[in-house]
Design a protein around this motif. Structure first.
Motif, PDB file in Angstrom:
ATOM      1  N   GLY A  95      -7.875 -11.094  -7.729  1.00 12.02           N
ATOM      2  CA  GLY A  95      -6.600 -11.662  -8.154  1.00 12.02           C
ATOM      3  C   GLY A  95      -5.380 -10.806  -7.894  1.00 12.02           C
ATOM      4  N   ILE A  96      -5.542  -9.528  -7.592  1.00 10.83           N
ATOM      5  CA  ILE A  96      -4.440  -8.701  -7.112  1.00 10.83           C
ATOM      6  C   ILE A  96      -4.862  -8.096  -5.783  1.00 10.83           C
ATOM      7  CG2 ILE A  96      -3.431  -8.158  -9.368  1.00 10.83           C
ATOM      8  CD1 ILE A  96      -4.828  -5.437  -9.159  1.00 10.83           C
ATOM      9  N   ALA A  97      -3.897  -7.543  -5.066  1.00 11.05           N
ATOM     10  CA  ALA A  97      -4.170  -7.029  -3.714  1.00 11.05           C
ATOM     11  C   ALA A  97      -4.825  -5.647  -3.800  1.00 11.05           C
ATOM     12  CB  ALA A  97      -2.867  -6.971  -2.913  1.00 11.05           C
ATOM     13  N   VAL A  98      -6.103  -5.646  -4.185  1.00 10.49           N
ATOM     14  CA  VAL A  98      -6.771  -4.369  -4.468  1.00 10.49           C
ATOM     15  C   VAL A  98      -6.974  -3.518  -3.222  1.00 10.49           C
ATOM     16  CG1 VAL A  98      -7.934  -5.108  -6.574  1.00 10.49           C
ATOM     17  CG2 VAL A  98      -9.031  -5.506  -4.363  1.00 10.49           C
ATOM     18  N   THR A  99      -7.078  -4.127  -2.037  1.00 12.52           N
ATOM     19  CA  THR A  99      -7.242  -3.325  -0.832  1.00 12.52           C
ATOM     20  C   THR A  99      -5.950  -2.563  -0.525  1.00 12.52           C
ATOM     21  OG1 THR A  99      -8.805  -4.963   0.001  1.00 12.52           O
ATOM     22  CG2 THR A  99      -7.948  -3.386   1.582  1.00 12.52           C
ATOM     23  N   ASP A 100      -4.823  -3.220  -0.704  1.00 11.71           N
ATOM     24  CA  ASP A 100      -3.530  -2.538  -0.572  1.00 11.71           C
ATOM     25  C   ASP A 100      -3.370  -1.448  -1.626  1.00 11.71           C
ATOM     26  OD1 ASP A 100      -1.840  -3.366   1.560  1.00 11.71           O
ATOM     27  OD2 ASP A 100      -1.584  -5.311   0.620  1.00 11.71           O
ATOM     28  N   ILE A 101      -3.562  -1.821  -2.881  1.00 11.39           N
ATOM     29  CA  ILE A 101      -3.340  -0.874  -3.972  1.00 11.39           C
ATOM     30  C   ILE A 101      -4.331   0.281  -3.889  1.00 11.39           C
ATOM     31  CG2 ILE A 101      -3.424  -0.598  -6.491  1.00 11.39           C
ATOM     32  CD1 ILE A 101      -2.333  -3.494  -6.648  1.00 11.39           C
ATOM     33  N   GLY A 102      -5.592  -0.030  -3.557  1.00  7.96           N
ATOM     34  CA  GLY A 102      -6.583   1.028  -3.406  1.00  7.96           C
ATOM     35  C   GLY A 102      -6.212   1.998  -2.302  1.00  7.96           C
ATOM     36  N   ALA A 103      -5.720   1.482  -1.174  1.00  7.70           N
ATOM     37  CA  ALA A 103      -5.290   2.368  -0.090  1.00  7.70           C
ATOM     38  C   ALA A 103      -4.126   3.236  -0.537  1.00  7.70           C
ATOM     39  CB  ALA A 103      -4.900   1.544   1.140  1.00  7.70           C
ATOM     40  N   GLY A 104      -3.198   2.662  -1.326  1.00  3.74           N
ATOM     41  CA  GLY A 104      -2.085   3.449  -1.835  1.00  3.74           C
ATOM     42  C   GLY A 104      -2.543   4.564  -2.759  1.00  3.74           C
ATOM     43  N   MET A 105      -3.533   4.264  -3.597  1.00  2.00           N
ATOM     44  CA  MET A 105      -4.061   5.289  -4.499  1.00  2.00           C
ATOM     45  C   MET A 105      -4.780   6.389  -3.720  1.00  2.00           C
ATOM     46  SD  MET A 105      -5.475   2.911  -7.614  1.00  2.00           S
ATOM     47  CE  MET A 105      -5.964   4.301  -8.649  1.00  2.00           C
ATOM     48  N   TRP A 106      -5.604   6.000  -2.740  1.00  3.53           N
ATOM     49  CA  TRP A 106      -6.269   7.001  -1.896  1.00  3.53           C
ATOM     50  C   TRP A 106      -5.227   7.861  -1.177  1.00  3.53           C
ATOM     51  CZ3 TRP A 106     -10.943   8.525  -2.566  1.00  3.53           C
ATOM     52  CH2 TRP A 106     -11.992   7.653  -2.870  1.00  3.53           C
ATOM     53  N   ALA A 107      -4.150   7.216  -0.719  1.00  9.23           N
ATOM     54  CA  ALA A 107      -3.111   7.956  -0.005  1.00  9.23           C
ATOM     55  C   ALA A 107      -2.435   8.974  -0.917  1.00  9.23           C
ATOM     56  CB  ALA A 107      -2.083   6.992   0.577  1.00  9.23           C
ATOM     57  N   ALA A 156       0.829  -1.217   0.000  1.00  9.36           N
ATOM     58  CA  ALA A 156       0.000   0.000   0.000  1.00  9.36           C
ATOM     59  C   ALA A 156       0.857   1.258   0.000  1.00  9.36           C
ATOM     60  CB  ALA A 156      -0.944  -0.008   1.199  1.00  9.36           C
ATOM     61  N   GLY A 157       1.761   1.370   0.965  1.00  6.35           N
ATOM     62  CA  GLY A 157       2.613   2.547   1.045  1.00  6.35           C
ATOM     63  C   GLY A 157       3.574   2.678  -0.115  1.00  6.35           C
ATOM     64  N   PRO A 158       4.304   1.594  -0.477  1.00  9.72           N
ATOM     65  CA  PRO A 158       5.189   1.698  -1.639  1.00  9.72           C
ATOM     66  C   PRO A 158       4.474   2.097  -2.925  1.00  9.72           C
ATOM     67  CG  PRO A 158       5.816  -0.192  -0.315  1.00  9.72           C
ATOM     68  CD  PRO A 158       4.542   0.347   0.285  1.00  9.72           C
ATOM     69  N   PHE A 159       3.230   1.622  -3.114  1.00  6.47           N
ATOM     70  CA  PHE A 159       2.495   1.998  -4.322  1.00  6.47           C
ATOM     71  C   PHE A 159       2.191   3.491  -4.312  1.00  6.47           C
ATOM     72  CE2 PHE A 159      -1.114   2.325  -7.223  1.00  6.47           C
ATOM     73  CZ  PHE A 159      -0.676   1.551  -8.280  1.00  6.47           C
ATOM     74  N   CYS A 160       1.788   4.022  -3.155  1.00  3.58           N
ATOM     75  CA  CYS A 160       1.561   5.460  -3.016  1.00  3.58           C
ATOM     76  C   CYS A 160       2.816   6.236  -3.391  1.00  3.58           C
ATOM     77  CB  CYS A 160       1.136   5.784  -1.590  1.00  3.58           C
ATOM     78  SG  CYS A 160       1.203   7.538  -1.156  1.00  3.58           S
ATOM     79  N   ALA A 161       3.952   5.868  -2.806  1.00  2.00           N
ATOM     80  CA  ALA A 161       5.199   6.600  -3.043  1.00  2.00           C
ATOM     81  C   ALA A 161       5.665   6.461  -4.482  1.00  2.00           C
ATOM     82  CB  ALA A 161       6.273   6.113  -2.075  1.00  2.00           C
ATOM     83  N   THR A 162       5.428   5.308  -5.105  1.00  2.00           N
ATOM     84  CA  THR A 162       5.784   5.135  -6.511  1.00  2.00           C
ATOM     85  C   THR A 162       4.961   6.058  -7.390  1.00  2.00           C
ATOM     86  OG1 THR A 162       6.510   2.841  -6.225  1.00  2.00           O
ATOM     87  CG2 THR A 162       5.818   3.486  -8.434  1.00  2.00           C
ATOM     88  N   MET A 163       3.661   6.198  -7.085  1.00  2.00           N
ATOM     89  CA  MET A 163       2.840   7.136  -7.846  1.00  2.00           C
ATOM     90  C   MET A 163       3.416   8.549  -7.783  1.00  2.00           C
ATOM     91  SD  MET A 163      -1.076   5.929  -6.968  1.00  2.00           S
ATOM     92  CE  MET A 163      -1.795   7.257  -7.940  1.00  2.00           C
ATOM     93  N   LEU A 164       3.853   8.957  -6.610  1.00  2.00           N
ATOM     94  CA  LEU A 164       4.433  10.291  -6.463  1.00  2.00           C
ATOM     95  C   LEU A 164       5.765  10.394  -7.201  1.00  2.00           C
ATOM     96  CD1 LEU A 164       3.669  10.810  -2.657  1.00  2.00           C
ATOM     97  CD2 LEU A 164       2.301  11.587  -4.608  1.00  2.00           C
ATOM     98  N   GLY A 165       6.592   9.349  -7.094  1.00  2.00           N
ATOM     99  CA  GLY A 165       7.878   9.347  -7.777  1.00  2.00           C
ATOM    100  C   GLY A 165       7.765   9.326  -9.286  1.00  2.00           C
ATOM    101  N   ASP A 166       6.766   8.622  -9.807  1.00  2.00           N
ATOM    102  CA  ASP A 166       6.580   8.552 -11.258  1.00  2.00           C
ATOM    103  C   ASP A 166       6.368   9.928 -11.869  1.00  2.00           C
ATOM    104  OD1 ASP A 166       6.890   5.823 -11.364  1.00  2.00           O
ATOM    105  OD2 ASP A 166       4.767   5.366 -11.655  1.00  2.00           O
ATOM    106  N   TYR A 167       5.814  10.824 -11.093  1.00  2.00           N
ATOM    107  CA  TYR A 167       5.495  12.146 -11.632  1.00  2.00           C
ATOM    108  C   TYR A 167       6.403  13.237 -11.047  1.00  2.00           C
ATOM    109  CZ  TYR A 167       1.820   9.629 -13.866  1.00  2.00           C
ATOM    110  OH  TYR A 167       1.154   8.717 -14.658  1.00  2.00           O
ATOM    111  N   GLY A 168       7.602  12.831 -10.621  1.00  2.00           N
ATOM    112  CA  GLY A 168       8.642  13.804 -10.382  1.00  2.00           C
ATOM    113  C   GLY A 168       9.086  14.027  -8.958  1.00  2.00           C
ATOM    114  N   ALA A 169       8.378  13.507  -7.966  1.00  2.00           N
ATOM    115  CA  ALA A 169       8.804  13.703  -6.579  1.00  2.00           C
ATOM    116  C   ALA A 169      10.129  12.977  -6.329  1.00  2.00           C
ATOM    117  CB  ALA A 169       7.741  13.193  -5.616  1.00  2.00           C
ATOM    118  N   ASP A 170      10.964  13.579  -5.486  1.00  2.00           N
ATOM    119  CA  ASP A 170      12.196  12.921  -5.039  1.00  2.00           C
ATOM    120  C   ASP A 170      11.834  12.056  -3.840  1.00  2.00           C
ATOM    121  OD1 ASP A 170      14.764  12.142  -4.338  1.00  2.00           O
ATOM    122  OD2 ASP A 170      15.279  14.058  -3.417  1.00  2.00           O
ATOM    123  N   VAL A 171      11.728  10.752  -4.065  1.00  2.06           N
ATOM    124  CA  VAL A 171      11.287   9.821  -3.029  1.00  2.06           C
ATOM    125  C   VAL A 171      12.506   9.120  -2.435  1.00  2.06           C
ATOM    126  CG1 VAL A 171       9.876   7.796  -2.501  1.00  2.06           C
ATOM    127  CG2 VAL A 171       9.080   9.463  -4.202  1.00  2.06           C
TER     128      VAL A 171
END
Length: 398
Positions: free
Chosen positions: A163-175, A17-32
């Motif tokens: 079939g994927i961990a949607v509760t984790d990924i969804g929490a990361g997206m909300w975050a 959940a958390g790594p997915f959130c941070a990856t979303m931010l990093g993909d668009y330019g944040a220094d993570v």
């Protein structure tokens, strides 16, 4: 410029959940800066097989566009390093159980003293308050508790997880959304440059995704049931099997589409049958209509049915496996399969960036980091000389 250039994120998360959130931010330019335990790192570094070389495929999938710094946060010197990093950071994301960061003297109230503008996002299974706050949580547990598994699976069958961990990924997206909203507020005239604390619960996040299924419960008082690949209020809107044994999906979402569907499958008489005249009639006679269609669809291969339906503008498509997906010309055209260099693996494949900005596109700039790969670089930037960094490595601070 990417849209988040200049935003500094301290990523204290692990698993998904958390790594997915941070990856979303990093993909668009944040220094993570991904902060990990010395010698071990993120738990998912060991999740496998499969591995690519010595790297976990799981870890590689959700940790690009980050730099890795190892810190033993139980050590006072490591805590001081973290405070220096936080002094000019914009965002902290962590997914420890509640109170862990506070026990390290690194909770939100501690960080606010160092940096009043910090946006501090805590992701946990059940949230920072309530009777379940201290319970441990993984995705499958949350899929069950949230009700998701109760509506997933075949009619009359056992509950199934997605079939994927949607509760984790969804929490990361909300975050990630919450972080962006908090940054927008901080930088607005009414925000006065002040950050805030974000309490993000995987349970809350998944329940928010229940949308129309929750609406059905609110309307009837009855818990929705599992319907396999079918839709609870639209018929036919589900998967079918062609004569070749391959599956395909059909989505008849209006009466106009129903008329086209009947033409596309060469069964125009169904359009005038009073049992199927409207969607309500089709829902009431679901079992007999679906059985009839299942028999009819055995007469041709799945791809042929998809072509026939698409020819009359009825939404239809194959049920692909991931090999099919990443060889699909539309997926490739949209650059949803990318390759990037890696220091030990040569190159690795990654899923692409789903948001296509016209002026500030994201990019795959940094490979998923090796454990502690950027220790010296980050600590040098904080003013620590090489000799002191070597001493910290020897003593287990980093």
């Amino acid at each position: 410029m990417r849209p988040l250039e200049g935003i500094k994120v301290l990523d204290l998360t692990r698993a998904l959940a958390g790594p997915f959130c941070a990856t979303m931010l990093g993909d668009y330019g944040a220094d993570v800066i991904k902060i990990e335990r010395p010698g071990a790192g993120d738990d998912t570094r060991g999740w496998g097989p499969p591995f690519i070389g010595e790297e976990s495929a799981y870890f590689l999938s959700v940790n690009r566009n980050k730099r890795s710094l190892t810190l033993n946060l139980r050590d006072e010197q490591a805590q001081q390093i973290f405070l220096k990093l936080a002094a000019d950071a914009d965002v902290i994301v962590e997914n420890f159980t509640p109170d862990v960061m506070t026990n390290f003297n690194l909770g939100y109230e501690d960080m606010k003293k160092v940096n009043p503008g910090i946006v501090y996002c805590s992701i946990s299974g059940f949230g920072a308050s309530g009777p379940y706050r201290d319970r441990p949580a993984y995705d499958q547990i949350m899929q069950g508790v949230s009700g998701l598994m109760s509506i997933t699976g075949d009619l009359g069958g056992d509950p199934q997880k997605v079939g994927i961990a949607v509760t984790d990924i969804g929490a990361g997206m909300w975050a990630a959304f919450a972080v962006m909203a908090a940054l927008f507020h901080r930088n607005s005239p009414s925000g006065n440059g002040e950050g805030q604390y974000i309490d993000l619960s995987m349970l809350d996040a998944q329940i928010a995704w229940m949308t129309y299924q929750a609406g059905y419960y609110f309307a009837t008082g009855d818990a929705p049931q599992r319907l396999g690949a079918a839709h609870p209020t639209l018929v036919p809107y589900q998967g079918f099997k062609g004569g070749d044994g391959k599956f395909f999906n059909v989505a008849v979402g209006s009466e106009r589409l129903w008329e086209r569907f009947c033409r596309g499958i060469d069964r125009t008489e169904l359009k005038d049958d009073p049992d199927y005249a409207t969607n309500g009639d089709r829902v009431n006679h679901r079992s007999q209509l679906v059985q009839m269609l299942e028999e009819h669809f055995r007469s041709k291969d799945a791809d042929d049915w998809v072509a026939d339906l698409q020819a009359v503008s009825v939404p239809a498509g194959p049920i692909n496996d991931l090999k099919d997906v990443f060889n699909d010309p539309q997926v490739q055209h949209r650059e949803m399969l990318l390759e990037m260099p890696h220091p030990t693996l040569g190159s690795i494949q990654q899923t692409g960036l789903p948001i296509k900005f016209s002026a500030t596109p994201g990019e795959l700039e940094k490979h998923p980091p090796l454990l502690g790969e950027h220790n010296r670089q980050i600590l040098n930037d904080l003013g620590y000389p090489d000799a002191e960094i070597d001493q910290m490595a020897t003593s287990g601070v980093i």
